[in-house]
Design a protein around this motif. Structure first.
Motif, PDB file in Angstrom:
ATOM      1  N   ALA A 157       0.859  -1.195  -0.016  1.00 62.19           N
ATOM      2  CA  ALA A 157      -0.137  -0.047  -0.096  1.00 62.19           C
ATOM      3  C   ALA A 157       0.925   1.141  -0.048  1.00 62.19           C
ATOM      4  O   ALA A 157       0.559   2.178  -0.740  1.00 62.19           O
ATOM      5  CB  ALA A 157      -0.633   0.083   1.184  1.00 62.19           C
ATOM      6  N   ARG A 158       2.034   1.326   0.696  1.00 59.08           N
ATOM      7  CA  ARG A 158       2.938   2.450   0.798  1.00 59.08           C
ATOM      8  C   ARG A 158       3.567   2.493  -0.493  1.00 59.08           C
ATOM      9  O   ARG A 158       3.588   3.544  -1.117  1.00 59.08           O
ATOM     10  CB  ARG A 158       3.954   2.106   1.783  1.00 59.08           C
ATOM     11  N   ARG A 159       3.906   1.574  -1.346  1.00 61.41           N
ATOM     12  CA  ARG A 159       4.518   1.642  -2.369  1.00 61.41           C
ATOM     13  C   ARG A 159       3.493   2.273  -3.547  1.00 61.41           C
ATOM     14  O   ARG A 159       3.808   3.012  -4.418  1.00 61.41           O
ATOM     15  CB  ARG A 159       4.991   0.153  -3.098  1.00 61.41           C
ATOM     16  N   ARG A 160       2.352   1.613  -3.728  1.00 55.12           N
ATOM     17  CA  ARG A 160       1.272   2.122  -4.504  1.00 55.12           C
ATOM     18  C   ARG A 160       1.211   3.868  -4.361  1.00 55.12           C
ATOM     19  O   ARG A 160       1.026   4.594  -5.157  1.00 55.12           O
ATOM     20  CB  ARG A 160       0.008   1.550  -4.381  1.00 55.12           C
ATOM     21  N   GLN A 161       0.923   3.929  -2.843  1.00 57.80           N
ATOM     22  CA  GLN A 161       0.597   5.651  -2.579  1.00 57.80           C
ATOM     23  C   GLN A 161       1.985   6.490  -3.014  1.00 57.80           C
ATOM     24  O   GLN A 161       1.741   7.340  -3.538  1.00 57.80           O
ATOM     25  CB  GLN A 161       0.536   5.596  -1.057  1.00 57.80           C
TER      26      GLN A 161
END
Length: 227
Positions: A157-161
């Protein structure tokens, strides 16, 4: 030189596909984003400046905890195509990103324009908590005793954000190509004006750049959604 710099700094920021329109204030940016349905990407950047003399009041205010040197901080706002829409809120480097934007009225603009959404980094956790439906910050890190699957989900999720807001990093990179914004050797009092003058030139160039083409993966996902 001072007169030309002042003229450039007061021009405002160019708007893509709108040659006669310029954005001067944060209110102009939010009004434009609401009218055009643009998602904003917000981030702060620092430039090294001369250190105040020993014994002078406010000397420690310029010492950045991140870079461990005397810096000046500026906030940059771009659209999803990495085109510069606004750059300002110049503050000493020790100040937090979200604290630097408070006096500019970002909270009031978010209340006035609930349709406008923004992507930010961890430095804007306060506005993200205050406006969870509008401001998207990186997900909070799970505790050490959290299950391994939850940690993997957090990393993804952090990578996508981060990938979604990388455009503002590219915008800041365009500004940092100018040597005065890498290490400013002039008087600190004139840094804000110099930065604004350079930012207007960057926005003029970015406004003429065509909208980013969608990748093959994005086209496939868009087709599947339409079907």
């Amino acid at each position: 030189m001072h007169e030309i710099r002042l003229l450039l700094a007061s021009r405002g920021f160019a708007v893509p596909d709108r040659p006669g329109l310029r954005l001067h204030t944060l209110a102009d940016v939010f009004a434009y984003a609401k009218a055009e349905g643009v998602d904003l990407c917000i981030d702060g950047t620092e430039a090294q400046v001369r250190r105040p003399k020993a014994g002078r009041s406010g000397r420690k205010a310029f010492v950045s905890g991140k870079k461990e040197q005397s810096t000046a901080k500026t906030t940059t706002i771009s659209d999803g195509s990495a085109r510069l829409l606004w750059s300002g809120a110049d503050r000493p480097g020790r100040m937090y990103d979200q604290t630097a934007m408070r006096p500019e009225g970002i909270a009031e603009q978010l209340r006035l324009h609930p349709q406008v959404k923004a992507k930010v980094d961890e430095g804007y956790r306060g506005p993200a908590n205050e406006f969870p439906g509008q401001v998207q910050a990186p997900p909070r890190k799970p505790k050490d005793e959290a299950p391994l699957g939850e940690k993997y989900a957090w990393r993804e999720a952090r990578r996508r954000q981060s990938s979604a807001r990388i455009c503002v990093e590219h915008t800041i990179g365009e500004e940092k190509k100018w040597r005065p914004l890498q290490r400013y050797l002039g008087r600190r009092e004139s840094y804000a004006e110099t930065h604004a003058a350079i930012a207007t030139l960057v926005s003029d160039r970015a406004a003429r750049r065509p909208t980013r083409r969608r990748t093959s993966t994005e086209l496939v996902l868009a087709h599947q959604t339409a079907c």
